[in-house]
Design a protein around this motif. Structure first.
Motif, short mmCIF file in Angstrom:
data_model
loop_
_atom_site.label_atom_id
_atom_site.label_comp_id
_atom_site.label_asym_id
_atom_site.label_seq_id
_atom_site.Cartn_x
_atom_site.Cartn_y
_atom_site.Cartn_z
N UNK A 11 42.28 43.76 38.20
CA UNK A 11 41.25 44.11 39.19
C UNK A 11 41.34 45.60 39.49
N UNK A 12 40.20 46.22 39.58
CA UNK A 12 40.18 47.65 39.87
C UNK A 12 40.05 48.48 38.60
N UNK A 13 40.36 47.89 37.45
CA UNK A 13 40.18 48.61 36.18
C UNK A 13 38.73 48.39 35.73
N UNK A 14 38.05 49.46 35.44
CA UNK A 14 36.66 49.38 35.00
C UNK A 14 36.54 48.53 33.74
N UNK A 15 35.51 47.69 33.68
CA UNK A 15 35.32 46.80 32.53
C UNK A 15 33.92 47.04 31.97
N UNK A 16 33.76 48.10 31.15
CA UNK A 16 32.43 48.44 30.64
C UNK A 16 31.80 47.33 29.80
N UNK A 17 32.65 46.57 29.10
CA UNK A 17 32.14 45.49 28.27
C UNK A 17 31.51 44.39 29.15
N UNK A 36 30.66 40.30 36.09
CA UNK A 36 31.13 39.76 34.80
C UNK A 36 32.38 40.52 34.39
N UNK A 37 33.41 39.77 34.02
CA UNK A 37 34.61 40.39 33.46
C UNK A 37 34.85 39.74 32.11
N UNK A 38 35.14 40.56 31.13
CA UNK A 38 35.41 40.00 29.81
C UNK A 38 36.86 40.23 29.41
N UNK A 39 37.46 39.22 28.86
CA UNK A 39 38.85 39.34 28.42
C UNK A 39 39.04 38.66 27.08
N UNK A 40 40.31 38.52 26.72
CA UNK A 40 40.65 37.91 25.43
C UNK A 40 41.37 36.59 25.67
N UNK A 41 41.18 35.68 24.74
CA UNK A 41 41.99 34.47 24.75
C UNK A 41 42.63 34.34 23.38
N UNK A 42 43.91 34.07 23.38
CA UNK A 42 44.65 33.97 22.12
C UNK A 42 45.32 32.61 22.06
N UNK A 62 53.57 38.51 24.96
CA UNK A 62 52.58 39.19 25.79
C UNK A 62 53.08 40.57 26.19
N UNK A 63 54.33 40.63 26.61
CA UNK A 63 54.88 41.90 27.07
C UNK A 63 54.96 42.92 25.94
N UNK A 64 55.26 42.42 24.74
CA UNK A 64 55.49 43.34 23.62
C UNK A 64 54.22 43.68 22.84
N UNK A 65 53.31 42.73 22.76
CA UNK A 65 52.17 42.96 21.85
C UNK A 65 50.80 42.58 22.42
N UNK A 66 50.72 41.38 23.01
CA UNK A 66 49.39 40.82 23.26
C UNK A 66 48.64 41.49 24.40
N UNK A 67 49.38 41.96 25.42
CA UNK A 67 48.72 42.57 26.57
C UNK A 67 49.22 44.00 26.78
N UNK A 68 48.33 44.85 27.21
CA UNK A 68 48.72 46.19 27.66
C UNK A 68 48.94 46.07 29.16
N UNK A 69 50.18 45.90 29.56
CA UNK A 69 50.47 45.53 30.96
C UNK A 69 50.17 46.65 31.96
N UNK A 70 49.87 47.83 31.47
CA UNK A 70 49.46 48.90 32.39
C UNK A 70 48.10 48.56 33.01
N UNK A 71 47.20 48.06 32.19
CA UNK A 71 45.85 47.80 32.69
C UNK A 71 45.43 46.33 32.59
N UNK A 72 46.25 45.51 31.93
CA UNK A 72 45.85 44.12 31.73
C UNK A 72 46.86 43.15 32.34
N UNK A 73 46.36 42.04 32.82
CA UNK A 73 47.25 40.97 33.27
C UNK A 73 47.09 39.80 32.30
N UNK A 74 48.10 38.96 32.21
CA UNK A 74 48.01 37.84 31.28
C UNK A 74 48.49 36.57 31.95
N UNK A 75 48.06 35.44 31.43
CA UNK A 75 48.60 34.16 31.89
C UNK A 75 48.83 33.28 30.66
N UNK A 76 49.92 32.52 30.73
CA UNK A 76 50.33 31.68 29.61
C UNK A 76 50.15 30.22 30.02
#
Lengths: 79, 79
Positions: A11-17, A36-42, A62-76
């Motif tokens: 939240x707070x990170x611009x989502x141009x897509x 509208x917020x768009x994200x990825x599902x893996x 997720x920590x190492x590859x799937x998410x950029x934790x600076x700007x993205x959050x993830x849930x497993x």
């Protein structure tokens, strides 16, 4: 074991897509779309059968590859 | 009302992005990853409050814009 990971911009990170999708929906006549917020599902298929172990492994992925934790959050989610 | 849409490539459609993730996970030392599929998740905030109506609207959005139904399948979830 199957795992599903959602990666969304924080939240707070611009989502141009997402913004482009919202605009396009408006142009197509869909009114009342407020945000509208768009994200990825893996979806991962793992050889691991232990649930706790699988969750730990996927979190590490997720920590190492799937998410950029600076700007993205993830849930497993294990399915 | 909030809706979440998952858009995944249909089974049988090649997923080079997922394959790249699988390969990268292997390179990072994560063994036992048998399959990876990557898709999109789109979260929508709608002014609509009626559940059935919202589901119909979001399904129409998927058919018209959010998913390429030739190669992608979608699922709609209201949250």
């Amino acid at each position: 074991m199957k795992a599903r990971v959602h990666v969304m911009l924080k939240n707070g990170v611009l989502d141009p897509q997402g913004e482009a999708v919202r605009h396009a929906l408006g142009s197509l006549g869909f009114d009342g779309v407020e945000k509208v917020r768009q994200g990825k599902v893996i979806e991962l298929e793992l050889a691991e059968t232990d649930e706790a172990q699988a969750r730990d492994t996927v979190t590490a992925m997720c920590e190492k590859l799937l998410a950029n934790t600076v700007i993205e959050s993830y849930s497993v989610e294990l399915v």
